[in-house]
Write an enzyme that holds these catalytic residues in place. Structure first.
Site, PDB file in Angstrom:
ATOM      1  N   HIS A 224      -1.564  -4.776 -10.210  1.00  0.00           N
ATOM      2  CA  HIS A 224      -2.818  -5.526 -10.140  1.00  0.00           C
ATOM      3  C   HIS A 224      -3.980  -4.739 -10.747  1.00  0.00           C
ATOM      4  O   HIS A 224      -4.934  -5.332 -11.270  1.00  0.00           O
ATOM      5  CB  HIS A 224      -3.120  -5.926  -8.705  1.00  0.00           C
ATOM      6  CG  HIS A 224      -2.210  -6.985  -8.174  1.00  0.00           C
ATOM      7  ND1 HIS A 224      -1.781  -8.043  -8.939  1.00  0.00           N
ATOM      8  CD2 HIS A 224      -1.647  -7.149  -6.937  1.00  0.00           C
ATOM      9  CE1 HIS A 224      -0.985  -8.815  -8.209  1.00  0.00           C
ATOM     10  NE2 HIS A 224      -0.895  -8.299  -7.003  1.00  0.00           N
TER      11      HIS A 224
ATOM     12  N   HIS B 215      -6.506  -6.289  -5.848  1.00  0.00           N
ATOM     13  CA  HIS B 215      -5.850  -7.605  -5.939  1.00  0.00           C
ATOM     14  C   HIS B 215      -6.784  -8.599  -6.607  1.00  0.00           C
ATOM     15  O   HIS B 215      -7.990  -8.623  -6.323  1.00  0.00           O
ATOM     16  CB  HIS B 215      -5.486  -8.099  -4.541  1.00  0.00           C
ATOM     17  CG  HIS B 215      -4.413  -9.131  -4.524  1.00  0.00           C
ATOM     18  ND1 HIS B 215      -4.648 -10.453  -4.859  1.00  0.00           N
ATOM     19  CD2 HIS B 215      -3.093  -9.054  -4.233  1.00  0.00           C
ATOM     20  CE1 HIS B 215      -3.522 -11.136  -4.753  1.00  0.00           C
ATOM     21  NE2 HIS B 215      -2.557 -10.310  -4.386  1.00  0.00           N
TER      22      HIS B 215
ATOM     23  N   HIS C  95       1.353   0.303  -3.858  1.00  0.00           N
ATOM     24  CA  HIS C  95       2.332  -0.767  -3.993  1.00  0.00           C
ATOM     25  C   HIS C  95       2.869  -0.725  -5.412  1.00  0.00           C
ATOM     26  O   HIS C  95       2.097  -0.614  -6.379  1.00  0.00           O
ATOM     27  CB  HIS C  95       1.700  -2.137  -3.718  1.00  0.00           C
ATOM     28  CG  HIS C  95       1.754  -2.529  -2.279  1.00  0.00           C
ATOM     29  ND1 HIS C  95       1.164  -3.670  -1.793  1.00  0.00           N
ATOM     30  CD2 HIS C  95       2.344  -1.936  -1.203  1.00  0.00           C
ATOM     31  CE1 HIS C  95       1.378  -3.765  -0.485  1.00  0.00           C
ATOM     32  NE2 HIS C  95       2.087  -2.724  -0.112  1.00  0.00           N
TER      33      HIS C  95
END
Length: 274
Positions: free
Chosen positions: A167, A136, A190
Protein backbone atom coordinates in the site's frame (compact mmCIF):
# COMPACT_ATOMS: atom_id res chain seq x y z
CA UNK A 1 12.93 -11.29 11.68
CA UNK A 2 9.81 -12.77 13.22
CA UNK A 3 7.10 -13.70 10.72
CA UNK A 4 3.46 -14.47 11.51
CA UNK A 5 0.41 -15.38 9.47
CA UNK A 6 -2.93 -13.55 9.60
CA UNK A 7 -6.16 -15.26 10.55
CA UNK A 8 -7.95 -12.98 8.08
CA UNK A 9 -6.49 -15.28 5.42
CA UNK A 10 -9.02 -17.86 6.62
CA UNK A 11 -12.00 -15.48 6.71
CA UNK A 12 -14.02 -17.70 4.34
CA UNK A 13 -12.76 -21.08 5.58
CA UNK A 14 -14.37 -23.51 8.00
CA UNK A 15 -11.29 -24.02 10.15
CA UNK A 16 -10.66 -23.65 13.88
CA UNK A 17 -7.99 -21.64 15.64
CA UNK A 18 -6.50 -25.00 16.63
CA UNK A 19 -6.19 -25.92 12.96
CA UNK A 20 -4.57 -22.57 12.14
CA UNK A 21 -2.18 -22.83 15.09
CA UNK A 22 -1.20 -26.35 14.09
CA UNK A 23 -0.44 -25.25 10.55
CA UNK A 24 1.50 -22.19 11.74
CA UNK A 25 3.64 -24.33 14.03
CA UNK A 26 4.39 -26.96 11.38
CA UNK A 27 5.22 -24.33 8.74
CA UNK A 28 7.62 -22.51 11.05
CA UNK A 29 5.75 -19.27 11.70
CA UNK A 30 6.52 -17.36 14.88
CA UNK A 31 2.95 -16.31 15.60
CA UNK A 32 -0.60 -15.61 14.53
CA UNK A 33 -1.94 -12.11 13.89
CA UNK A 34 -5.56 -12.18 15.04
CA UNK A 35 -8.28 -10.44 13.07
CA UNK A 36 -10.58 -8.65 15.51
CA UNK A 37 -13.67 -10.50 14.29
CA UNK A 38 -11.96 -13.78 15.14
CA UNK A 39 -10.53 -12.66 18.48
CA UNK A 40 -14.00 -11.65 19.68
CA UNK A 41 -15.52 -15.04 18.89
CA UNK A 42 -12.99 -17.58 20.08
CA UNK A 43 -13.57 -19.78 23.08
CA UNK A 44 -12.38 -18.74 26.55
CA UNK A 45 -9.78 -21.54 26.67
CA UNK A 46 -8.02 -20.32 23.55
CA UNK A 47 -5.78 -17.45 24.61
CA UNK A 48 -2.17 -16.39 25.09
CA UNK A 49 -1.06 -19.24 27.37
CA UNK A 50 -2.67 -21.79 25.06
CA UNK A 51 -0.78 -20.44 22.05
CA UNK A 52 2.46 -19.93 23.96
CA UNK A 53 2.46 -23.60 24.89
CA UNK A 54 2.65 -24.30 21.16
CA UNK A 55 5.54 -21.91 20.64
CA UNK A 56 3.38 -19.22 19.07
CA UNK A 57 2.56 -15.62 19.96
CA UNK A 58 -0.02 -13.02 18.90
CA UNK A 59 2.05 -10.05 17.69
CA UNK A 60 -0.96 -7.89 16.85
CA UNK A 61 -4.74 -7.74 17.02
CA UNK A 62 -6.03 -6.15 13.79
CA UNK A 63 -9.31 -4.31 13.94
CA UNK A 64 -11.02 -1.07 12.95
CA UNK A 65 -11.65 1.59 15.59
CA UNK A 66 -14.86 3.53 14.84
CA UNK A 67 -13.18 6.93 14.97
CA UNK A 68 -16.37 8.74 13.92
CA UNK A 69 -18.68 6.97 16.40
CA UNK A 70 -20.43 8.54 19.37
CA UNK A 71 -18.05 9.07 22.27
CA UNK A 72 -19.47 6.26 24.44
CA UNK A 73 -19.27 3.76 21.58
CA UNK A 74 -15.76 4.86 20.67
CA UNK A 75 -14.44 4.51 24.21
CA UNK A 76 -16.24 1.20 24.73
CA UNK A 77 -14.53 -0.18 21.61
CA UNK A 78 -11.14 0.99 22.87
CA UNK A 79 -11.76 -0.78 26.18
CA UNK A 80 -12.96 -3.96 24.44
CA UNK A 81 -9.98 -4.10 22.09
CA UNK A 82 -7.57 -3.40 24.92
CA UNK A 83 -9.00 -6.26 26.96
CA UNK A 84 -8.85 -8.61 23.97
CA UNK A 85 -5.25 -7.66 23.26
CA UNK A 86 -4.28 -8.33 26.86
CA UNK A 87 -6.14 -11.65 26.87
CA UNK A 88 -4.10 -12.79 23.88
CA UNK A 89 -0.85 -11.18 25.00
CA UNK A 90 -0.76 -8.94 21.93
CA UNK A 91 1.31 -5.78 22.42
CA UNK A 92 -0.27 -4.00 19.42
CA UNK A 93 -3.71 -3.08 18.11
CA UNK A 94 -4.00 -2.15 14.43
CA UNK A 95 -6.56 0.31 13.07
CA UNK A 96 -7.25 2.45 10.02
CA UNK A 97 -7.00 6.24 10.12
CA UNK A 98 -10.63 6.88 9.19
CA UNK A 99 -12.50 5.69 6.12
CA UNK A 100 -11.86 8.53 3.68
CA UNK A 101 -8.76 9.40 1.68
CA UNK A 102 -6.62 12.34 2.75
CA UNK A 103 -7.51 14.45 -0.30
CA UNK A 104 -11.23 14.00 0.42
CA UNK A 105 -10.98 14.82 4.13
CA UNK A 106 -11.66 18.40 5.17
CA UNK A 107 -9.59 20.24 7.77
CA UNK A 108 -12.24 20.03 10.51
CA UNK A 109 -12.82 16.31 9.98
CA UNK A 110 -9.09 15.71 9.98
CA UNK A 111 -8.68 17.52 13.30
CA UNK A 112 -11.49 15.42 14.78
CA UNK A 113 -9.99 12.12 13.59
CA UNK A 114 -6.56 13.19 14.76
CA UNK A 115 -7.89 13.92 18.25
CA UNK A 116 -9.60 10.54 18.34
CA UNK A 117 -6.43 8.71 17.32
CA UNK A 118 -4.40 10.58 19.93
CA UNK A 119 -6.95 9.74 22.63
CA UNK A 120 -7.08 6.08 21.62
CA UNK A 121 -3.29 5.81 21.58
CA UNK A 122 -3.04 7.38 25.04
CA UNK A 123 -5.65 4.99 26.45
CA UNK A 124 -3.92 1.96 24.96
CA UNK A 125 -0.59 3.28 26.16
CA UNK A 126 -1.91 3.48 29.71
CA UNK A 127 -2.21 -0.33 29.58
CA UNK A 128 1.16 -0.99 27.98
CA UNK A 129 -0.25 -1.40 24.46
CA UNK A 130 0.61 0.32 21.19
CA UNK A 131 -1.88 1.57 18.60
CA UNK A 132 -0.75 1.12 15.01
CA UNK A 133 -2.14 3.10 12.08
CA UNK A 134 -1.92 1.11 8.87
CA UNK A 135 -0.71 2.60 5.61
CA UNK A 136 -3.83 2.07 3.50
CA UNK A 137 -5.72 3.74 0.64
CA UNK A 138 -8.98 5.47 1.52
CA UNK A 139 -7.61 6.66 4.88
CA UNK A 140 -5.51 9.53 6.23
CA UNK A 141 -2.52 7.18 5.88
CA UNK A 142 -2.92 6.81 2.12
CA UNK A 143 0.31 8.67 1.31
CA UNK A 144 3.60 9.48 2.96
CA UNK A 145 3.04 13.23 3.42
CA UNK A 146 -0.40 12.79 4.97
CA UNK A 147 0.86 10.04 7.27
CA UNK A 148 3.80 12.13 8.45
CA UNK A 149 1.40 15.00 9.15
CA UNK A 150 -0.90 12.65 11.05
CA UNK A 151 1.93 11.32 13.19
CA UNK A 152 2.93 14.87 14.05
CA UNK A 153 -0.59 16.08 14.82
CA UNK A 154 -1.65 13.00 16.78
CA UNK A 155 1.73 12.51 18.43
CA UNK A 156 1.69 10.07 21.34
CA UNK A 157 4.39 7.60 22.45
CA UNK A 158 1.97 4.69 21.87
CA UNK A 159 1.01 5.71 18.32
CA UNK A 160 3.01 3.82 15.70
CA UNK A 161 2.78 2.64 12.08
CA UNK A 162 1.88 -0.70 10.57
CA UNK A 163 3.89 -0.44 7.35
CA UNK A 164 1.91 -2.22 4.63
CA UNK A 165 4.60 -2.34 1.99
CA UNK A 166 2.33 -2.83 -1.02
CA UNK A 167 0.00 0.00 0.00
CA UNK A 168 2.97 2.33 0.51
CA UNK A 169 4.03 1.55 -3.05
CA UNK A 170 0.42 1.98 -4.18
CA UNK A 171 0.43 5.45 -2.62
CA UNK A 172 3.22 6.52 -4.94
CA UNK A 173 6.32 6.27 -2.75
CA UNK A 174 9.17 3.81 -3.07
CA UNK A 175 8.90 1.58 0.02
CA UNK A 176 12.57 2.01 0.93
CA UNK A 177 12.29 5.80 0.67
CA UNK A 178 9.16 5.79 2.84
CA UNK A 179 10.82 3.42 5.27
CA UNK A 180 13.71 5.84 5.76
CA UNK A 181 11.39 8.80 6.32
CA UNK A 182 9.21 6.89 8.79
CA UNK A 183 12.15 5.60 10.79
CA UNK A 184 11.31 5.51 14.46
CA UNK A 185 7.56 5.27 13.82
CA UNK A 186 7.31 1.81 12.23
CA UNK A 187 6.42 -0.96 14.65
CA UNK A 188 5.19 -3.73 12.35
CA UNK A 189 4.99 -4.78 8.69
CA UNK A 190 2.37 -6.32 6.43
CA UNK A 191 3.76 -8.19 3.45
CA UNK A 192 1.79 -8.96 0.29
CA UNK A 193 2.22 -8.44 -3.43
CA UNK A 194 0.32 -7.97 -6.69
CA UNK A 195 0.97 -8.84 -10.30
CA UNK A 196 0.76 -5.28 -11.63
CA UNK A 197 -0.64 -1.88 -10.67
CA UNK A 198 -3.79 -2.49 -12.72
CA UNK A 199 -4.65 -5.36 -10.35
CA UNK A 200 -4.61 -3.32 -7.13
CA UNK A 201 -8.42 -3.28 -7.02
CA UNK A 202 -8.32 -6.90 -5.82
CA UNK A 203 -7.34 -5.52 -2.40
CA UNK A 204 -10.28 -3.16 -2.06
CA UNK A 205 -12.20 -4.14 1.09
CA UNK A 206 -15.47 -4.83 -0.74
CA UNK A 207 -13.66 -7.38 -2.90
CA UNK A 208 -11.43 -8.87 -0.21
CA UNK A 209 -14.30 -9.51 2.19
CA UNK A 210 -16.60 -10.97 -0.46
CA UNK A 211 -16.51 -14.76 -0.51
CA UNK A 212 -16.97 -14.66 -4.28
CA UNK A 213 -14.55 -11.76 -4.78
CA UNK A 214 -11.87 -11.70 -7.45
CA UNK A 215 -8.48 -13.13 -6.46
CA UNK A 216 -6.66 -12.96 -9.82
CA UNK A 217 -3.69 -10.62 -9.61
CA UNK A 218 -2.75 -11.55 -6.03
CA UNK A 219 0.67 -13.18 -6.16
CA UNK A 220 3.07 -14.98 -3.84
CA UNK A 221 5.40 -12.52 -2.16
CA UNK A 222 8.38 -12.79 -4.50
CA UNK A 223 6.41 -13.06 -7.76
CA UNK A 224 4.76 -9.62 -7.83
CA UNK A 225 5.69 -6.09 -8.79
CA UNK A 226 7.18 -4.98 -5.45
CA UNK A 227 10.82 -6.03 -5.05
CA UNK A 228 10.60 -7.83 -1.71
CA UNK A 229 14.09 -9.37 -1.68
CA UNK A 230 15.54 -5.86 -1.80
CA UNK A 231 13.07 -4.50 0.75
CA UNK A 232 13.44 -7.32 3.27
CA UNK A 233 17.23 -7.14 3.24
CA UNK A 234 16.97 -3.50 4.33
CA UNK A 235 14.88 -4.22 7.44
CA UNK A 236 16.41 -4.30 10.91
CA UNK A 237 17.11 -7.68 12.46
CA UNK A 238 14.44 -7.18 15.14
CA UNK A 239 11.63 -6.43 12.63
CA UNK A 240 8.30 -8.24 12.98
CA UNK A 241 5.90 -8.85 10.11
CA UNK A 242 2.87 -10.81 8.93
CA UNK A 243 2.27 -12.43 5.58
CA UNK A 244 -1.12 -11.07 4.57
CA UNK A 245 -2.46 -13.51 1.98
CA UNK A 246 -6.04 -13.14 0.72
CA UNK A 247 -6.00 -15.61 -2.18
CA UNK A 248 -6.54 -19.33 -2.59
CA UNK A 249 -4.25 -22.28 -1.80
CA UNK A 250 -3.57 -20.65 1.56
CA UNK A 251 -1.43 -23.33 3.15
CA UNK A 252 0.78 -23.86 0.12
CA UNK A 253 1.33 -20.17 -0.62
CA UNK A 254 2.01 -19.18 2.99
CA UNK A 255 4.42 -22.07 3.51
CA UNK A 256 6.31 -21.29 0.29
CA UNK A 257 6.48 -17.56 1.04
CA UNK A 258 7.82 -18.17 4.54
CA UNK A 259 10.43 -20.60 3.20
CA UNK A 260 11.46 -18.06 0.57
CA UNK A 261 11.95 -15.40 3.24
CA UNK A 262 14.01 -17.74 5.40
CA UNK A 263 16.21 -18.69 2.45
CA UNK A 264 16.98 -15.22 1.17
CA UNK A 265 20.71 -14.49 0.86
CA UNK A 266 21.91 -13.10 4.18
CA UNK A 267 18.94 -14.90 5.68
CA UNK A 268 20.48 -14.80 9.16
CA UNK A 269 19.19 -11.22 9.41
CA UNK A 270 15.64 -12.43 8.78
CA UNK A 271 15.42 -15.21 11.34
CA UNK A 272 13.63 -14.88 14.64
CA UNK A 273 15.96 -13.95 17.47
CA UNK A 274 13.78 -15.19 20.34
Amino acid sequence: MKVSLCTITFRHHLVSISDIAGFARRAGFDGIELWGAHARNLGPGEHAAWLSAQGLAVPMLSDYLPLDAEEDCFRRRIRELGELAQLWGAPRVRTFAGNRGSAATGAEERRFLTRRLREAAARFGDHGLRLLVETHPGTLADGLSSLLQLLDEAADPALRVNFDTLHVWEGGTDPLTAHDQLAGHIDYYHLKNVRRRADLAVFEPANVYAAAGRREGMTPLFEGIVDYPQFLRALPRHAEASLEWFGGNCHAVLSADLAAIRHLPDASRLRATG
